[in-house]
Design a protein around this motif. Structure first.
Motif, PDB file in Angstrom:
ATOM      1  N   HIS A  24       0.833  -1.199   0.000  1.00 48.99           N
ATOM      2  CA  HIS A  24       0.000   0.000   0.000  1.00 48.99           C
ATOM      3  C   HIS A  24       0.871   1.253   0.000  1.00 48.99           C
ATOM      4  CE1 HIS A  24      -3.481  -2.540   0.714  1.00 48.99           C
ATOM      5  NE2 HIS A  24      -2.800  -3.141   1.665  1.00 48.99           N
ATOM      6  N   HIS A  25       0.263   2.381  -0.341  1.00 51.91           N
ATOM      7  CA  HIS A  25       0.962   3.664  -0.340  1.00 51.91           C
ATOM      8  C   HIS A  25       0.581   4.415   0.923  1.00 51.91           C
ATOM      9  CE1 HIS A  25       2.496   3.310  -4.462  1.00 51.91           C
ATOM     10  NE2 HIS A  25       1.357   2.702  -4.725  1.00 51.91           N
ATOM     11  N   VAL A  26       1.588   4.789   1.718  1.00 51.51           N
ATOM     12  CA  VAL A  26       1.354   5.334   3.047  1.00 51.51           C
ATOM     13  C   VAL A  26       1.977   6.714   3.166  1.00 51.51           C
ATOM     14  CG1 VAL A  26       1.660   4.959   5.530  1.00 51.51           C
ATOM     15  CG2 VAL A  26       1.386   2.987   3.987  1.00 51.51           C
ATOM     16  N   ILE A  27       1.190   7.636   3.724  1.00 50.33           N
ATOM     17  CA  ILE A  27       1.718   8.933   4.143  1.00 50.33           C
ATOM     18  C   ILE A  27       1.684   8.955   5.661  1.00 50.33           C
ATOM     19  CG2 ILE A  27       1.451  11.433   4.111  1.00 50.33           C
ATOM     20  CD1 ILE A  27       0.034  11.222   1.470  1.00 50.33           C
ATOM     21  N   GLY A  28       2.839   9.154   6.267  1.00 49.82           N
ATOM     22  CA  GLY A  28       2.919   9.258   7.713  1.00 49.82           C
ATOM     23  C   GLY A  28       2.950  10.718   8.122  1.00 49.82           C
ATOM     24  N   ALA A  29       1.990  11.137   8.933  1.00 50.87           N
ATOM     25  CA  ALA A  29       1.903  12.532   9.358  1.00 50.87           C
ATOM     26  C   ALA A  29       2.418  12.661  10.785  1.00 50.87           C
ATOM     27  CB  ALA A  29       0.463  13.023   9.265  1.00 50.87           C
ATOM     28  N   ASP A  30       3.297  13.633  11.011  1.00 49.29           N
ATOM     29  CA  ASP A  30       3.839  13.854  12.353  1.00 49.29           C
ATOM     30  C   ASP A  30       4.202  15.324  12.500  1.00 49.29           C
ATOM     31  OD1 ASP A  30       5.100  11.718  14.617  1.00 49.29           O
ATOM     32  OD2 ASP A  30       5.872  13.768  14.695  1.00 49.29           O
ATOM     33  N   VAL A  31       3.965  15.875  13.685  1.00 49.74           N
ATOM     34  CA  VAL A  31       4.252  17.292  13.914  1.00 49.74           C
ATOM     35  C   VAL A  31       5.731  17.547  14.150  1.00 49.74           C
ATOM     36  CG1 VAL A  31       1.954  17.758  14.834  1.00 49.74           C
ATOM     37  CG2 VAL A  31       3.777  17.053  16.389  1.00 49.74           C
ATOM     38  N   THR A  69       4.415  16.831   7.543  1.00 48.73           N
ATOM     39  CA  THR A  69       3.970  17.488   8.768  1.00 48.73           C
ATOM     40  C   THR A  69       2.532  17.989   8.668  1.00 48.73           C
ATOM     41  OG1 THR A  69       4.905  19.588   7.984  1.00 48.73           O
ATOM     42  CG2 THR A  69       6.295  18.227   9.426  1.00 48.73           C
ATOM     43  N   ASP A  70       1.969  18.042   7.479  1.00 50.94           N
ATOM     44  CA  ASP A  70       0.609  18.563   7.279  1.00 50.94           C
ATOM     45  C   ASP A  70      -0.387  17.398   7.301  1.00 50.94           C
ATOM     46  OD1 ASP A  70      -1.786  19.697   6.424  1.00 50.94           O
ATOM     47  OD2 ASP A  70      -0.798  21.070   5.034  1.00 50.94           O
ATOM     48  N   THR A  71      -0.988  17.163   8.467  1.00 47.80           N
ATOM     49  CA  THR A  71      -1.914  16.038   8.614  1.00 47.80           C
ATOM     50  C   THR A  71      -3.130  16.199   7.718  1.00 47.80           C
ATOM     51  OG1 THR A  71      -1.211  15.665  10.900  1.00 47.80           O
ATOM     52  CG2 THR A  71      -3.369  14.791  10.260  1.00 47.80           C
ATOM     53  N   THR A  72      -3.708  17.385   7.676  1.00 46.73           N
ATOM     54  CA  THR A  72      -4.914  17.603   6.878  1.00 46.73           C
ATOM     55  C   THR A  72      -4.671  17.296   5.411  1.00 46.73           C
ATOM     56  OG1 THR A  72      -5.742  19.281   8.418  1.00 46.73           O
ATOM     57  CG2 THR A  72      -6.630  19.312   6.170  1.00 46.73           C
ATOM     58  N   VAL A 107      -7.482  15.849  11.138  1.00 51.35           N
ATOM     59  CA  VAL A 107      -8.034  14.798  10.276  1.00 51.35           C
ATOM     60  C   VAL A 107      -9.390  15.232   9.728  1.00 51.35           C
ATOM     61  CG1 VAL A 107      -8.995  12.457  10.254  1.00 51.35           C
ATOM     62  CG2 VAL A 107      -6.779  12.898  11.348  1.00 51.35           C
ATOM     63  N   ALA A 108     -10.233  15.794  10.583  1.00 47.98           N
ATOM     64  CA  ALA A 108     -11.581  16.192  10.165  1.00 47.98           C
ATOM     65  C   ALA A 108     -11.541  17.185   9.019  1.00 47.98           C
ATOM     66  CB  ALA A 108     -12.326  16.787  11.361  1.00 47.98           C
ATOM     67  N   ARG A 109     -10.591  18.102   9.054  1.00 54.97           N
ATOM     68  CA  ARG A 109     -10.525  19.124   8.001  1.00 54.97           C
ATOM     69  C   ARG A 109     -10.196  18.534   6.641  1.00 54.97           C
ATOM     70  NH1 ARG A 109      -8.071  22.002  12.354  1.00 54.97           N
ATOM     71  NH2 ARG A 109      -5.963  21.479  11.620  1.00 54.97           N
ATOM     72  N   GLY A 110      -9.580  17.367   6.623  1.00 61.03           N
ATOM     73  CA  GLY A 110      -9.227  16.755   5.341  1.00 61.03           C
ATOM     74  C   GLY A 110     -10.057  15.537   4.985  1.00 61.03           C
ATOM     75  N   LEU A 111     -11.015  15.186   5.835  1.00 62.68           N
ATOM     76  CA  LEU A 111     -11.768  13.948   5.668  1.00 62.68           C
ATOM     77  C   LEU A 111     -12.682  14.010   4.449  1.00 62.68           C
ATOM     78  CD1 LEU A 111     -12.014  11.251   7.181  1.00 62.68           C
ATOM     79  CD2 LEU A 111     -13.941  12.235   8.448  1.00 62.68           C
ATOM     80  N   ARG A 112     -12.679  12.927   3.666  1.00 63.26           N
ATOM     81  CA  ARG A 112     -13.516  12.827   2.473  1.00 63.26           C
ATOM     82  C   ARG A 112     -14.551  11.732   2.649  1.00 63.26           C
ATOM     83  NH1 ARG A 112      -9.821  11.410  -2.337  1.00 63.26           N
ATOM     84  NH2 ARG A 112      -9.246   9.785  -0.833  1.00 63.26           N
ATOM     85  N   PRO A 113     -15.662  11.810   1.919  1.00 66.06           N
ATOM     86  CA  PRO A 113     -16.652  10.729   1.993  1.00 66.06           C
ATOM     87  C   PRO A 113     -16.034   9.386   1.601  1.00 66.06           C
ATOM     88  CG  PRO A 113     -17.576  12.651   0.886  1.00 66.06           C
ATOM     89  CD  PRO A 113     -16.112  12.920   1.056  1.00 66.06           C
ATOM     90  N   GLY A 114     -16.424   8.339   2.310  1.00 62.40           N
ATOM     91  CA  GLY A 114     -15.945   6.993   2.004  1.00 62.40           C
ATOM     92  C   GLY A 114     -14.685   6.587   2.737  1.00 62.40           C
TER      93      GLY A 114
END
Length: 435
Positions: A24-31, A69-72, A107-114
């Motif tokens: 799978h293709h993974v993006i790891g988000a961290d501050v 670093t950009d979680t959204t 996460v909520a700011r970037g959340l998409r349907p599905g």
């Protein structure tokens, strides 16, 4: 599949690598910008996790793992989001949701349907449905269970052996509705492989426990069980000290019967899990008196060990005392809730001069944690706090002036401490003879 893993810590990064290794293709988000930079270079940001360095380098080189670093922004590209952000408790046992609140809002700011959202951080019962679902809905304008799937699936692994534990233990989960649970099962089945374990009540794999609350409860219950069991073992050890019995032999005898599973006593219960999660359970269930008493017993063991030292040594005022082990567990470079801190505090309260040594930490690293490093100062007593294998070889040839050793982990060889009185918690003390 495009997956976002939020928080690349000692659990989150191995999970991200595991997912990427399955194709799978993974993006790891961290501050933490340092962590993001190192991950993108294919370099593990913390040592000690078996197999991580090689796997990380491989998946980064293959282009299947990227850190940001950009979680959204990372979430907008994801079909599934897995959050492994720490939740701690304060001194009074109240959970601190601050970091997870911030991550959930991002996460909520970037959340998409599905999208599937899975929380893996241990939580009080009811948190996924009662706290995170409304927060995700408010920030995204979507409805949990209808527009996106939401599950809780606790991590059940130990640092240092994450990849082995992912195969060894069933993956528990529960959704906020049937469809979310089904989606979660399909998701984790595509990511994990499982060892065959004939002793389990059903085949090893992904187990849907029926609800997010049941999955939250399962993680709290299994960790609280361990704390309560250790608390019982520690009470047995203290009784054994009073009557001159070796509790280890007693426990061996008890556990030879298949219905007895007594754990082992020790000077402290540390780490991110066992000292913390029983307090989360108590936050849900204030009537759990057994849990409360066990937690209090375990928290008192560092002071008890120092009291045992003082009973044999005498007045500790001005005495140099070496505490062996800053880590909470042997072979693991981690001081979270380590017994070293209350041991040092207890020694200071009795007027001693404590010093700390650990083969995994430099003097500067110990100082940065507020621990006084040992640099060959004169010491006349030793307290063993961590069960590092190196401590089996220590003795009076290295510390000739030591009069008393308190071994809180049963890791030393009393025969090596010639002329010193060796106190093993839960066993009769002994004095080795000088050659």
């Amino acid at each position: 599949m495009q997956i976002c893993v939020v928080a690349l810590g000692k659990i989150g990064l191995p999970l991200a690598v595991q997912f990427a290794a399955k194709g799978h293709h993974v993006i790891g988000a961290d501050v933490d910008e340092r962590v993001v930079h190192l991950v993108n270079e294919g370099v593990e940001p913390f040592p000690g996790e078996a197999g991580l360095a090689e796997k990380l380098k491989s998946v980064v080189a293959a282009g299947r793992l990227l850190a940001a670093t950009d979680t959204t922004a990372a979430v907008t590209r994801a079909e599934a989001v897995v959050l492994v952000v720490p939740v701690y408790v304060d001194a009074g046992g109240t959970p601190d949701f601050g970091w997870m609140d911030a991550a959930t809002q991002a996460v909520a700011r970037g959340l998409r349907p599905g999208t599937l959202v899975s929380y893996e951080t241990t939580l009080p019962v009811g948190t996924t449905r009662g706290r995170w679902a409304p927060m995700l809905e408010q920030g995204s304008g979507l409805t949990a269970g209808r527009d996106f799937a939401l599950v809780f699936s606790p991590e059940r692994v130990l640092t240092g052996r994450v990849f082995a534990d992912l195969r060894r233990y069933p993956k528990l989960l529960g959704g906020i509705d049937v469809a979310s649970g089904r989606r979660g099962v399909e998701f984790y089945q595509s990511l994990l492989d499982f060892d065959v374990r004939d002793e389990l009540p059903r085949p090893n794999g992904v187990w849907d426990l029926g609800s997010a609350e049941a999955a939250e409860f399962a993680k709290l219950a299994e960790t609280t069980y361990r704390d309560v069991n250790i608390g019982l073992a520690n009470q047995f050890a203290r009784f054994a000290d009073r009557v001159g019995i070796d509790v280890d032999l007693v426990i061996d005898g008890c556990n030879s019967q298949p219905y007895s599973h007594i754990h082992r006593p020790g000077i402290a219960v540390g780490g991110h899990c066992i000292p913390v999660y029983p307090q989360m359970y108590l936050w849900n269930d204030e009537d759990a008196t057994v849990v409360r008493e066990a937690r209090a017993t375990n928290a008192s063991m560092p002071e008890y060990a120092v009291r045992r030292l003082a009973e044999v040594y005498g007045d500790l005022t001005g005495a140099g005392v070496l505490v062996l082990g800053a880590a909470y567990r042997g072979g693991v470079k981690e001081t979270a809730f380590s017994g070293v801190f209350p041991v040092v505090e207890a020694l200071r309260s009795r007027g001693a001069e404590p010093y700390v040594s650990d083969p995994l930490y430099t003097s500067d690293e110990l100082s940065a944690r507020g621990l006084p490093p040992y640099n060959d100062q004169t010491v006349t007593a030793v307290v063993v706090q961590a069960d590092h294998g190196e401590y089996r070889e220590l003795g009076s040839d290295r510390f000739p002036q030591v009069r008393v050793v308190v071994d809180g982990r049963r890791i030393t060889d009393p025969g090596r401490w010639a002329g010193a009185e060796v106190i093993v918690l839960g066993a009769p003390s002994r004095t080795a003879q000088r050659a």
